[in-house]
Design a protein around this motif. Structure first.
Motif, PDB file in Angstrom:
ATOM      1  N   GLY A 234       0.765  -1.230  -0.118  1.00 12.97           N
ATOM      2  CA  GLY A 234       0.116   0.111   0.008  1.00 12.97           C
ATOM      3  C   GLY A 234       0.696   1.271  -0.038  1.00 12.97           C
ATOM      4  O   GLY A 234       2.125   1.268   0.187  1.00 12.97           O
ATOM      5  N   GLN A 235       0.221   2.400  -0.278  1.00 15.74           N
ATOM      6  CA  GLN A 235       0.841   3.472  -0.197  1.00 15.74           C
ATOM      7  C   GLN A 235       1.637   3.959   0.761  1.00 15.74           C
ATOM      8  O   GLN A 235       2.541   4.824   0.719  1.00 15.74           O
ATOM      9  CB  GLN A 235      -0.196   4.704  -0.794  1.00 15.74           C
ATOM     10  CG  GLN A 235       0.309   6.039  -0.986  1.00 15.74           C
ATOM     11  CD  GLN A 235       1.225   6.143  -2.174  1.00 15.74           C
ATOM     12  OE1 GLN A 235       0.955   5.462  -3.182  1.00 15.74           O
ATOM     13  NE2 GLN A 235       2.210   6.919  -2.260  1.00 15.74           N
ATOM     14  N   ASP A 236       1.145   3.673   2.086  1.00 13.15           N
ATOM     15  CA  ASP A 236       2.136   4.073   3.424  1.00 13.15           C
ATOM     16  C   ASP A 236       3.415   3.493   2.988  1.00 13.15           C
ATOM     17  O   ASP A 236       4.346   4.309   3.457  1.00 13.15           O
ATOM     18  CB  ASP A 236       1.170   3.453   4.423  1.00 13.15           C
ATOM     19  CG  ASP A 236       1.887   3.999   5.868  1.00 13.15           C
ATOM     20  OD1 ASP A 236       2.063   5.112   5.840  1.00 13.15           O
ATOM     21  OD2 ASP A 236       2.201   3.268   6.636  1.00 13.15           O
ATOM     22  N   SER A 237       3.632   2.351   2.682  1.00 13.95           N
ATOM     23  CA  SER A 237       4.724   1.774   2.647  1.00 13.95           C
ATOM     24  C   SER A 237       5.859   2.592   1.565  1.00 13.95           C
ATOM     25  O   SER A 237       6.969   2.693   1.673  1.00 13.95           O
ATOM     26  CB  SER A 237       4.817   0.310   2.201  1.00 13.95           C
ATOM     27  OG  SER A 237       4.291  -0.060   0.987  1.00 13.95           O
ATOM     28  N   PHE A 238       5.194   2.911   0.558  1.00 10.18           N
ATOM     29  CA  PHE A 238       5.886   4.011  -0.555  1.00 10.18           C
ATOM     30  C   PHE A 238       6.490   5.183   0.189  1.00 10.18           C
ATOM     31  O   PHE A 238       7.394   5.469   0.024  1.00 10.18           O
ATOM     32  CB  PHE A 238       5.116   4.398  -1.580  1.00 10.18           C
ATOM     33  CG  PHE A 238       5.901   5.113  -2.489  1.00 10.18           C
ATOM     34  CD1 PHE A 238       6.561   4.666  -3.288  1.00 10.18           C
ATOM     35  CD2 PHE A 238       5.451   6.292  -2.377  1.00 10.18           C
ATOM     36  CE1 PHE A 238       7.270   5.581  -4.367  1.00 10.18           C
ATOM     37  CE2 PHE A 238       6.122   7.400  -3.460  1.00 10.18           C
ATOM     38  CZ  PHE A 238       7.063   6.914  -4.506  1.00 10.18           C
ATOM     39  N   GLU A 239       5.468   5.712   1.013  1.00 11.33           N
ATOM     40  CA  GLU A 239       5.841   7.152   1.705  1.00 11.33           C
ATOM     41  C   GLU A 239       7.105   6.723   2.686  1.00 11.33           C
ATOM     42  O   GLU A 239       7.981   7.438   2.729  1.00 11.33           O
ATOM     43  CB  GLU A 239       4.576   7.630   2.260  1.00 11.33           C
ATOM     44  CG  GLU A 239       3.593   8.258   1.202  1.00 11.33           C
ATOM     45  CD  GLU A 239       2.167   8.375   1.737  1.00 11.33           C
ATOM     46  OE1 GLU A 239       1.852   8.441   3.211  1.00 11.33           O
ATOM     47  OE2 GLU A 239       1.395   8.623   1.160  1.00 11.33           O
ATOM     48  N   LYS A 240       6.911   5.582   3.406  1.00 11.21           N
ATOM     49  CA  LYS A 240       7.930   5.042   4.357  1.00 11.21           C
ATOM     50  C   LYS A 240       9.310   5.043   3.655  1.00 11.21           C
ATOM     51  O   LYS A 240      10.438   5.290   3.987  1.00 11.21           O
ATOM     52  CB  LYS A 240       7.663   4.082   5.068  1.00 11.21           C
ATOM     53  CG  LYS A 240       6.542   4.362   6.323  1.00 11.21           C
ATOM     54  CD  LYS A 240       6.120   3.158   6.930  1.00 11.21           C
ATOM     55  CE  LYS A 240       5.149   3.354   8.298  1.00 11.21           C
ATOM     56  NZ  LYS A 240       4.745   2.132   8.629  1.00 11.21           N
ATOM     57  N   TRP A 241       9.273   4.440   2.500  1.00  9.13           N
ATOM     58  CA  TRP A 241      10.457   4.041   1.704  1.00  9.13           C
ATOM     59  C   TRP A 241      11.041   5.331   1.153  1.00  9.13           C
ATOM     60  O   TRP A 241      12.245   5.425   1.038  1.00  9.13           O
ATOM     61  CB  TRP A 241      10.199   3.181   0.525  1.00  9.13           C
ATOM     62  CG  TRP A 241      11.340   3.027  -0.498  1.00  9.13           C
ATOM     63  CD1 TRP A 241      11.526   3.570  -1.667  1.00  9.13           C
ATOM     64  CD2 TRP A 241      12.759   2.503  -0.175  1.00  9.13           C
ATOM     65  NE1 TRP A 241      12.617   3.271  -2.435  1.00  9.13           N
ATOM     66  CE2 TRP A 241      13.428   2.711  -1.521  1.00  9.13           C
ATOM     67  CE3 TRP A 241      13.241   1.755   0.869  1.00  9.13           C
ATOM     68  CZ2 TRP A 241      14.717   2.219  -1.497  1.00  9.13           C
ATOM     69  CZ3 TRP A 241      14.381   1.289   0.684  1.00  9.13           C
ATOM     70  CH2 TRP A 241      15.157   1.766  -0.530  1.00  9.13           C
TER      71      TRP A 241
ATOM     72  N   ARG B 173      16.825   9.813   3.332  1.00  7.32           N
ATOM     73  CA  ARG B 173      17.820   9.804   4.756  1.00  7.32           C
ATOM     74  C   ARG B 173      19.059   9.065   4.224  1.00  7.32           C
ATOM     75  O   ARG B 173      20.279   9.532   4.684  1.00  7.32           O
ATOM     76  CB  ARG B 173      17.093   9.306   5.749  1.00  7.32           C
ATOM     77  CG  ARG B 173      16.171  10.234   6.721  1.00  7.32           C
ATOM     78  CD  ARG B 173      15.887   9.702   7.864  1.00  7.32           C
ATOM     79  NE  ARG B 173      16.318   8.616   8.495  1.00  7.32           N
ATOM     80  CZ  ARG B 173      15.766   7.466   9.131  1.00  7.32           C
ATOM     81  NH1 ARG B 173      14.572   7.490   8.911  1.00  7.32           N
ATOM     82  NH2 ARG B 173      16.254   6.334   9.443  1.00  7.32           N
ATOM     83  N   LEU B 174      18.677   8.153   3.199  1.00 10.19           N
ATOM     84  CA  LEU B 174      20.089   7.351   3.211  1.00 10.19           C
ATOM     85  C   LEU B 174      20.922   8.124   2.113  1.00 10.19           C
ATOM     86  O   LEU B 174      22.104   7.924   2.151  1.00 10.19           O
ATOM     87  CB  LEU B 174      19.733   5.795   2.469  1.00 10.19           C
ATOM     88  CG  LEU B 174      19.138   4.643   3.463  1.00 10.19           C
ATOM     89  CD1 LEU B 174      18.651   3.674   2.763  1.00 10.19           C
ATOM     90  CD2 LEU B 174      20.082   4.503   4.344  1.00 10.19           C
TER      91      LEU B 174
END
Length: 129
Positions: free
Chosen positions: A104-111, A117-118
């Motif tokens: 879902g979209q939430d995982s895209f935003e976290k990635w 950051r990386l």
């Protein structure tokens, strides 16, 4: 340590399948009961309790599937294959798209936040455009 955790849950040098989920949680796995059952079955560990060597065999197999069920792994492969679109590799930026297809979209935003950051990009994501 994995051996010490096993020993804390063992009775007569074996850990019951019922105690296995608790043991797994203690050592950092948050596995579904279904994925644990699938790993036990795939590893031919269908007895009611595991010895220490069997526990280590189970852990090796469970880590290989990252605790996902077979159906989940198939869905994840399908999402990554779709993003890969015949290319040999997925560029790092494409990982978020594959995660979004499956989780879902939430995982895209976290990635996306992690990716920045990386890269050492400390600006808020909104400022990039």
């Amino acid at each position: 340590d994995l051996k010490e955790a096993f020993q804390r849950h063992a009775k007569h040098s074996k850990v019951s399948q019922k105690s296995l989920l608790i043991l797994l949680h203690e050592i950092g796995f948050t596995s579904l009961q279904r994925s644990v059952f699938e790993t036990l079955t795939a590893g031919r560990l269908t007895m009611k309790a595991l010895t220490l060597p069997q526990y280590f065999r189970f852990l090796a197999a469970h880590r290989a599937s990252e605790g996902f069920t077979a159906a989940q792994l198939q869905g994840i492969r399908k999402a990554f294959d779709q993003v890969r679109a015949g290319r040999e590799e997925i560029p790092p930026q494409g990982v978020g798209s594959a995660l979004a297809l499956f989780f879902g979209q939430d995982s895209f935003e976290k990635w996306h936040r992690l990716w920045h950051r990386l890269r050492g990009d400390n600006r808020p994501v909104d400022e990039e455009q």
